[in-house]
Enzyme design. Structure first.
Site, PDB file in Angstrom:
ATOM      1  N   HIS A 147       7.320 -59.864  10.401  1.00 36.77           N
ATOM      2  CA  HIS A 147       7.675 -59.034   9.246  1.00 36.77           C
ATOM      3  C   HIS A 147       8.288 -57.696   9.654  1.00 36.77           C
ATOM      4  O   HIS A 147       9.094 -57.129   8.930  1.00 36.77           O
ATOM      5  CB  HIS A 147       6.420 -58.793   8.395  1.00 36.77           C
ATOM      6  N   SER A 158      10.400 -55.315   2.581  1.00 37.32           N
ATOM      7  CA  SER A 158       9.202 -55.921   2.025  1.00 37.32           C
ATOM      8  C   SER A 158       9.199 -55.724   0.507  1.00 37.32           C
ATOM      9  O   SER A 158      10.101 -56.198  -0.175  1.00 37.32           O
ATOM     10  CB  SER A 158       7.956 -55.329   2.685  1.00 37.32           C
ATOM     11  N   ASP A 188       8.092 -64.669  10.040  1.00 37.18           N
ATOM     12  CA  ASP A 188       7.383 -63.684   9.221  1.00 37.18           C
ATOM     13  C   ASP A 188       6.119 -64.329   8.663  1.00 37.18           C
ATOM     14  O   ASP A 188       6.183 -65.197   7.797  1.00 37.18           O
ATOM     15  CB  ASP A 188       8.298 -63.203   8.090  1.00 37.18           C
TER      16      ASP A 188
END
EC number: 3.4.21.26
Length: 761
Positions: A734, A624, A702
């Site tokens: 995600h 991320s 995601d």
């Protein structure tokens, strides 16, 4: 911003580089073999199977001295601390009859809702089927059964009244067997949300699956309406098993886009059909431009506190509102508005803190920055300007757990100056001046340095949950004397399982560079020898308000890499990370992608100077925000890294959510900060990936950091004719969290690193 220089190789340099590459390829693989120990190393299978996961114990408080807990065999057990009485209030057979995985007891203790058919939506939200069980009659309530699936359900604080959200509308039941009363009618899928947040509010502002709150006496129900009608849609394919993929559509405001329109309403649930929902006014200084609703706190049965933020997010307004029976409306006078403003960055930490009101229902305690830029507890009686500072020092108060008539309980990282620790403190607020006591600082000091707590309603009793650095342990305490009453969970089974495992050594220290101090955690292989050379893996997150260097216990993938593969792991909290003061935190304001990267590079150079790092075998990885930082570090042109991994990385802040991106970067407009939005992309560095091995990973479903981010990185690398590796996970979100995908992910990343470091399989 740092200048990214292009390196030009001459013919001689290219020849030398080719020779180096050949030498690296021909060098034999290395095998890490810890000596003189009969214990076995961790295996990747241990990690993937969760073999060494720990347990915690949080009481589900139902009174000052009573709580419920779900046993390992899924019975719901009642406990009375004072009488030592315990019994099964709901059997596992009843739970199993509807495949229930969660429960909730009504405050009058007559009913329990059972939750089943859990279906995850986004980070916090999910839908489920709910059944109501009558404890007195020993049967499920029939007639006017709840619809399915429900988006959220909760009991009133008194009696057995309940509210639920179905198809984006709110419904009320006075009793479980009564017909429902529909409170809202405006709900529409992906357009108007009542009582539940839309995607961006759930993820970036509220951090909950709900947006409704009962008053303490159960008379009023406050809720938020989110209108997403004008928000742009993000659409992506979900492939499934059908002949055609289906398209997932989510209203998702990216940086600079139109935001949800929010309105707060309160309805009298005693006679909801007589008087409809009443809207609560927005403060004038907030309503004059784009704004956010940030939280709601009931102060008393007829007093409520709402918090609002300007879209720029450097100004927060706390508004206290009272019910006027004569007007049948909610009044929010200007003299009950309290303004919090940051002149160096954004208001609050990741979120603006919420108030903890005193018994007088007027004054309150709140955490915000003091004049020195450290977040501390303040007491506000009339205005913020006249606030009395309760805590002070070059450390930060983290969270206020409970305020009683004579005590305030909070957590901080004050003890011994370690930002990554958490201890629980009690301030006796009846004294003048207030006296402070650390409840946890000297409890199991070697084992426990990172605590949270769970308090009964008036803090007569509380549970402490220690997360490390030793094995987690949960204990029950008397709130009057702080004496330990009982160990609730000490992870004995885990302790026994780990006796024959070679665990790495973990060190938390700090390094200095000029006037800056960086805390780091280093995970060292078993039988670590400083005279030898080890490969180094940097694990990075680095996002604003985050913290990676914490005194917590973990047996995870990087633990395995140190234990089995002999890799030194390091985590570094650079500028922009939390709980070290605003100067450190706000250094990254309006310039993401600069100092977070520079500080990781600085740390790597310092680690090399320690003498035990193999300079030719250094890698970096992150997920991320960490994928963003690892990508920029690899493309820094420093030559420090041989390889790296980016999982689900942000590649441009214009692609990410408005609330998050704008909080730290401002708006992507010419008259604001568009230039840095453009300069801080991963794509702008595509040329600089030529001399590193880069593994790019993303899930195609995601909803958070869209696959678009990695697609744009890949396109830029292809256009620059840069070789790289990529792995996508179809229909994964995600977290890439499904069992088989997660196993594949960590196996693939392990193989990549072992190849990069020339380690034998």
């Amino acid at each position: 911003m740092k200048t990214w220089l292009k390196t030009v190789f001459g013919v001689t340099t290219l020849a030398a580089l080719a020779l180096v590459v050949i030498c690296i390829v021909l060098r034999p693989s290395r095998v890490y073999k810890p000596e003189g120990n009969t214990k076995r190393a961790l295996t990747l299978k241990d990690i993937l199977n969760g073999t060494f996961s720990y347990k915690t114990y949080f009481p589900n408080w139902i009174s000052e001295q009573e709580y419920l807990h779900q046993s390992e065999d899924d019975n719901i057990v009642f406990y009375n601390i004072e009488t030592r009485e315990s019994y099964i209030i709901l059997s596992n057979s009843t739970m199993k009859s509807v495949n229930a995985t969660d429960y909730g007891l009504s405050p009058d203790r007559q009913f329990v809702y059972l939750e089943s058919d859990y279906s995850k939506l986004w980070r916090y939200s999910y839908t489920a089927t709910y059944y109501i069980y009558d404890l007195q009659n020993g049967e499920f309530v029939r007639g006017y059964e709840l619809p399915r699936p429900i988006q959220y359900l909760c009991w009133s604080p008194v009696g057995s009244k309940l509210a639920y959200v179905y198809q984006n509308n709110i419904y009320l039941k006075q009793r479980p067997g009564d017909p429902p009363f529909q409170i809202t009618y405006t709900g529409r899928e992906n357009r108007i949300f009542n009582g539940i947040p839309d995607w961006v509010y759930e993820e970036e502002m509220l951090a909950t699956k709900y947006a409704l709150w009962w008053s303490p006496d159960g008379k009023f129900l406050a809720y938020v309406e989110f209108n997403d009608s004008d928000i742009p849609i993000i659409a992506y394919s979900y492939y499934g098993d059908g002949q055609y993929p289906r398209t997932i559509n989510i209203p998702y405001p990216k940086a600079g886009a139109k935001n949800p329109v929010v309105r707060v309403f309160i309805v009298d649930t005693t006679y909801p059909h007589h008087v409809g929902p009443m809207e609560v006014p927005v403060p004038e200084m907030i309503a004059s431009s784009d704004y956010y609703f940030s939280w709601l706190t009931w102060v008393s049965s007829e007093r409520v506190c709402l918090q609002w933020l300007k879209r720029v997010q450097n100004v927060s307004v706390l508004s206290i509102c009272d019910f006027r029976e004569d007007w049948h409306a909610w009044e929010c006078p200007k003299n009950q508005e309290h303004v919090e403003e940051s002149r160096t960055g954004w208001a609050g930490g990741f979120f603006v803190s919420t108030p903890a009101f005193s018994q007088d229902a007027t004054s309150y305690y709140k955490i915000f920055s003091d004049k020195d830029g450290y977040k501390h507890i303040h007491y506000i009686k009339d205005t913020v300007e006249n606030a009395i500072q309760i805590t002070s020092g070059k450390w930060e108060a983290i969270y206020i757990f409970r305020v009683t008539q004579d005590s305030l309980f909070y957590s901080s990282n004050e003890f011994e100056g370690y930002p990554g620790r958490r201890n629980i403190y009690r301030i006796s607020i009846g004294n003048s001046p207030p006296s402070k006591k650390c409840v946890t600082c000297h409890l199991r000091k070697e084992r426990c340095q990172y605590y949270t707590a769970s308090f009964s309603y008036k803090a007569k009793y509380y549970a402490l949950v220690c997360y490390g650095p030793g094995l987690p342990i949960s204990t029950l305490h008397d709130g009057r004397t702080d004496q330990e009453i009982q160990v609730l969970e000490e992870n004995k089974e885990l302790e026994n399982s780990l006796r024959n495992i070679q665990l790495p050594k973990v060190e938390i220290k700090k390094l200095k560079d000029g006037g800056l101090t960086f805390w780091y955690k280093m995970i060292l292989p078993p039988q670590f020898d400083r005279s030898k050379k080890y490969p180094l893996l940097i694990q990075v997150y680095g996002g604003p308000c985050s913290q990676s260097v914490k005194s917590v216990f973990a047996v995870n993938w990087i633990t395995y890499l140190a234990s089995k593969e002999g890799i030194v792991i390091a985590l570094v909290d650079g500028r922009g990370t939390a709980f070290q003061g605003d100067k450190f935190l706000h250094a990254v304001y309006r310039k993401l992608g600069v100092y977070e990267v520079e500080d990781q590079l600085t740390a790597v150079r310092k680690f090399i100077e320690m003498g035990f790092i193999d300079e030719e075998r250094i890698a970096i990885w992150g997920w991320s925000y960490g994928g963003y930082v690892s990508s920029l570090a690899l493309a820094s042109g420093t030559g420090l890294f041989k390889c790296g991994i980016a999982v689900a990385p942000v590649s441009s802040w214009e692609y990410y959510a408005s609330i998050y991106s704008e909080r730290f970067m401002g708006l992507p407009t010419k008259d604001d900060n568009l230039e840095h939005y453009k300069n801080s992309t991963v794509m702008a560095r595509a040329e600089y990936f030529r001399n590193v091995d880069y593994l790019l990973i993303h899930g195609t479903a995601d909803d958070n950091v869209h696959f678009q981010n990695s697609a744009q990185i890949a396109k830029a690398l292809v256009n620059a004719q840069v070789d790289f590796q990529a792995m996508w996970y179809s229909d994964q979100n995600h977290g890439i969290s499904s069992g088989r995908s997660q196993n594949h992910l960590y196996t693939h990343m392990t193989h990549f690193l072992k190849q990069c470091f020339s380690l034998s399989d």
